[in-house]
Design a protein around this motif. Structure first.
Motif, PDB file in Angstrom:
ATOM      1  N   ALA A 205      34.931  36.551  51.285  1.00  0.00           N
ATOM      2  CA  ALA A 205      36.779  35.975  50.240  1.00  0.00           C
ATOM      3  C   ALA A 205      35.631  36.024  49.018  1.00  0.00           C
ATOM      4  O   ALA A 205      34.879  36.392  48.382  1.00  0.00           O
ATOM      5  N   VAL A 206      36.918  35.180  47.746  1.00  0.00           N
ATOM      6  CA  VAL A 206      36.732  35.262  46.469  1.00  0.00           C
ATOM      7  C   VAL A 206      36.551  33.661  46.003  1.00  0.00           C
ATOM      8  O   VAL A 206      37.350  32.855  47.365  1.00  0.00           O
ATOM      9  N   GLU A 207      35.791  33.366  44.967  1.00  0.00           N
ATOM     10  CA  GLU A 207      36.154  31.827  45.173  1.00  0.00           C
ATOM     11  C   GLU A 207      35.721  31.715  43.119  1.00  0.00           C
ATOM     12  O   GLU A 207      35.863  32.727  42.877  1.00  0.00           O
ATOM     13  N   ALA A 208      36.506  30.524  42.218  1.00  0.00           N
ATOM     14  CA  ALA A 208      36.005  30.241  41.443  1.00  0.00           C
ATOM     15  C   ALA A 208      34.981  30.828  40.650  1.00  0.00           C
ATOM     16  O   ALA A 208      33.795  30.996  41.030  1.00  0.00           O
ATOM     17  N   ALA A 209      34.767  31.533  39.588  1.00  0.00           N
ATOM     18  CA  ALA A 209      33.455  32.388  39.186  1.00  0.00           C
ATOM     19  C   ALA A 209      32.890  31.604  39.101  1.00  0.00           C
ATOM     20  O   ALA A 209      32.494  30.824  38.801  1.00  0.00           O
ATOM     21  N   VAL A 210      31.401  32.588  39.421  1.00  0.00           N
ATOM     22  CA  VAL A 210      30.035  31.918  39.521  1.00  0.00           C
ATOM     23  C   VAL A 210      29.342  32.836  38.701  1.00  0.00           C
ATOM     24  O   VAL A 210      29.231  34.317  38.890  1.00  0.00           O
ATOM     25  N   THR A 211      28.484  32.758  37.889  1.00  0.00           N
ATOM     26  CA  THR A 211      27.998  34.054  37.162  1.00  0.00           C
ATOM     27  C   THR A 211      27.084  34.642  37.486  1.00  0.00           C
ATOM     28  O   THR A 211      26.903  36.027  37.082  1.00  0.00           O
ATOM     29  N   ALA A 212      26.432  33.868  38.581  1.00  0.00           N
ATOM     30  CA  ALA A 212      25.202  34.817  39.771  1.00  0.00           C
ATOM     31  C   ALA A 212      25.823  35.576  40.526  1.00  0.00           C
ATOM     32  O   ALA A 212      25.669  36.459  40.833  1.00  0.00           O
ATOM     33  N   GLN A 213      27.386  35.790  40.677  1.00  0.00           N
ATOM     34  CA  GLN A 213      27.966  36.484  41.652  1.00  0.00           C
ATOM     35  C   GLN A 213      29.263  37.644  41.225  1.00  0.00           C
ATOM     36  O   GLN A 213      29.297  38.029  39.987  1.00  0.00           O
ATOM     37  N   ALA A 214      29.422  37.916  42.182  1.00  0.00           N
ATOM     38  CA  ALA A 214      29.670  39.929  41.285  1.00  0.00           C
ATOM     39  C   ALA A 214      30.790  39.570  40.946  1.00  0.00           C
ATOM     40  O   ALA A 214      31.730  38.506  41.410  1.00  0.00           O
ATOM     41  N   ALA A 215      31.856  39.359  39.491  1.00  0.00           N
ATOM     42  CA  ALA A 215      33.792  39.251  38.803  1.00  0.00           C
ATOM     43  C   ALA A 215      33.922  40.343  39.971  1.00  0.00           C
ATOM     44  O   ALA A 215      33.383  41.267  40.181  1.00  0.00           O
ATOM     45  N   ILE A 216      34.849  39.727  40.716  1.00  0.00           N
ATOM     46  CA  ILE A 216      35.926  40.059  41.021  1.00  0.00           C
ATOM     47  C   ILE A 216      37.520  40.514  40.377  1.00  0.00           C
ATOM     48  O   ILE A 216      38.444  41.681  39.931  1.00  0.00           O
ATOM     49  N   GLY A 217      38.165  39.715  39.658  1.00  0.00           N
ATOM     50  CA  GLY A 217      39.222  39.360  39.181  1.00  0.00           C
ATOM     51  C   GLY A 217      39.424  37.981  38.510  1.00  0.00           C
ATOM     52  O   GLY A 217      38.636  37.091  38.515  1.00  0.00           O
ATOM     53  N   VAL A 218      41.050  38.341  38.219  1.00  0.00           N
ATOM     54  CA  VAL A 218      41.166  36.976  37.335  1.00  0.00           C
ATOM     55  C   VAL A 218      42.895  36.483  38.516  1.00  0.00           C
ATOM     56  O   VAL A 218      43.531  36.927  39.194  1.00  0.00           O
ATOM     57  N   ALA A 219      42.887  35.776  38.624  1.00  0.00           N
ATOM     58  CA  ALA A 219      44.463  34.739  39.727  1.00  0.00           C
ATOM     59  C   ALA A 219      45.792  34.719  38.741  1.00  0.00           C
ATOM     60  O   ALA A 219      44.851  34.323  37.456  1.00  0.00           O
ATOM     61  N   LEU A 220      46.031  35.215  39.505  1.00  0.00           N
ATOM     62  CA  LEU A 220      47.491  35.401  38.637  1.00  0.00           C
ATOM     63  C   LEU A 220      48.067  34.565  39.209  1.00  0.00           C
ATOM     64  O   LEU A 220      49.595  33.762  38.914  1.00  0.00           O
ATOM     65  N   THR A 221      47.581  33.882  40.810  1.00  0.00           N
ATOM     66  CA  THR A 221      48.581  32.379  40.684  1.00  0.00           C
ATOM     67  C   THR A 221      48.136  31.433  41.432  1.00  0.00           C
ATOM     68  O   THR A 221      46.038  31.921  40.980  1.00  0.00           O
ATOM     69  N   GLY A 222      48.178  29.618  41.240  1.00  0.00           N
ATOM     70  CA  GLY A 222      47.150  28.864  41.917  1.00  0.00           C
ATOM     71  C   GLY A 222      46.737  28.865  43.401  1.00  0.00           C
ATOM     72  O   GLY A 222      48.183  29.716  43.988  1.00  0.00           O
ATOM     73  N   ILE A 223      45.754  29.261  43.587  1.00  0.00           N
ATOM     74  CA  ILE A 223      45.657  29.878  45.488  1.00  0.00           C
ATOM     75  C   ILE A 223      44.860  28.977  46.479  1.00  0.00           C
ATOM     76  O   ILE A 223      43.665  28.206  45.560  1.00  0.00           O
ATOM     77  N   SER A 224      44.837  28.329  47.277  1.00  0.00           N
ATOM     78  CA  SER A 224      44.934  27.180  47.698  1.00  0.00           C
ATOM     79  C   SER A 224      43.305  27.641  48.847  1.00  0.00           C
ATOM     80  O   SER A 224      43.674  29.250  49.049  1.00  0.00           O
ATOM     81  N   THR A 225      42.746  26.807  49.010  1.00  0.00           N
ATOM     82  CA  THR A 225      41.239  27.146  49.479  1.00  0.00           C
ATOM     83  C   THR A 225      41.763  27.980  51.359  1.00  0.00           C
ATOM     84  O   THR A 225      43.130  26.912  51.614  1.00  0.00           O
ATOM     85  N   THR A 226      41.412  28.767  51.873  1.00  0.00           N
ATOM     86  CA  THR A 226      41.580  29.477  52.388  1.00  0.00           C
ATOM     87  C   THR A 226      42.517  30.281  53.203  1.00  0.00           C
ATOM     88  O   THR A 226      43.400  31.212  54.068  1.00  0.00           O
ATOM     89  N   GLU A 227      43.346  30.954  51.751  1.00  0.00           N
ATOM     90  CA  GLU A 227      44.295  31.141  51.824  1.00  0.00           C
ATOM     91  C   GLU A 227      44.431  32.307  51.318  1.00  0.00           C
ATOM     92  O   GLU A 227      43.678  32.234  50.573  1.00  0.00           O
ATOM     93  N   ASN A 228      44.973  33.379  51.254  1.00  0.00           N
ATOM     94  CA  ASN A 228      45.290  34.530  50.492  1.00  0.00           C
ATOM     95  C   ASN A 228      45.991  34.251  48.957  1.00  0.00           C
ATOM     96  O   ASN A 228      46.691  33.971  49.300  1.00  0.00           O
TER      97      ASN A 228
END
Length: 237
Positions: A205-228
């Motif tokens: 999974a991904v989550e809201a950005a945390v500096t110490a964790q690998a950067a993946i991208g930017v959310a194009l929509t709002g996304i609920s937890t446990t959903e894609n």
């Protein structure tokens, strides 16, 4: 599927199949007409699940900081006096990095090697040695990041390399997404327009950005937890 030799367009139907035999080189780059980017990969010790973040195989520290055997400019193989354990050609498609002078900063592609069990290795290269090595040189051997990919664990053991687009059995080859808009599992929820990182709580999974964790991208929509949801990837290509 014809073997590719350079970045190419790939048809959507080709993205959603896997194979027990390689159809092109590991790491081969391909694009769909809408600009999404993909790399050819080999599934490692776990089956891949569509919509999950993937990591390269866990780091093998026993392949690092090896003591070089002297090598001359133009040699097409290098050797180490340190011992390693590796199956035949496990590192093919990967890299030999010279990390201590002489030769510091040089990097060579690996074409193949024999199997080694606690033995000093000789590594065949895809290109000749450019700077002579001595026994003061040190070598790191790194497998292709697309060989043995796994679902990204909550505790990182290597770097994220892409997103699974189709269920892929263990020991199968197929495409993983590395650029463009991807559909990724979310942990904790994300706000549209904000960056996301690899989750340190939920594998794949991904989550809201945390500096110490690998950067993946930017959310194009709002996304609920446990959903894609839709993530514009960066940093994985």
């Amino acid at each position: 599927m014809a073997k590719l030799s350079s970045a190419s367009l790939v048809q959507p139907q080709d993205l959603y199949v896997s194979s027990t035999t390689a159809q092109t080189d590991l790491g081969q780059l391909a694009f769909t007409p809408d600009g999404r980017a993909f790399r050819y990969a080999y599934a490692g010790g776990v089956a891949l699940v569509a919509g999950t973040l993937l990591q390269s195989a866990a780091e093998t520290t026993g392949w690092e900081n090896l003591t070089a055997v002297a090598a001359s400019v133009g040699d097409t193989s290098i050797s180490a006096s340190s011992t390693i354990t590796a199956t035949a050609n496990q590192l093919a498609g990967g890299y030999a990095l010279i990390t201590v002078t002489p030769g510091i900063g040089q990097m060579y592609g690996i074409s193949g090697h024999a199997a080694y069990s606690a033995a000093a290795p000789t590594i065949n290269l895809t290109e000749p040695v450019r700077v002579a090595l001595t026994t003061s040189s040190r070598i790191d051997l790194v497998a292709s990041p697309y060989s043995g990919v796994i679902i990204n664990p909550a505790t990182a053991t290597a770097a994220p390399v892409g997103v699974a687009v189709v269920a892929t059995p263990i020991n199968n080859y197929g495409w993983i997404q590395v650029g463009g808009v991807a559909n990724i599992l979310n942990d904790g929820g994300s706000t549209v327009g904000t960056n996301v990182s690899a989750s340190n709580a939920v594998a794949g999974a991904v989550e809201a950005a945390v500096t110490a964790q690998a950067a993946i991208g930017v959310a194009l929509t709002g996304i609920s937890t446990t959903e894609n949801g839709a993530i514009k990837l960066f940093g994985l290509l």
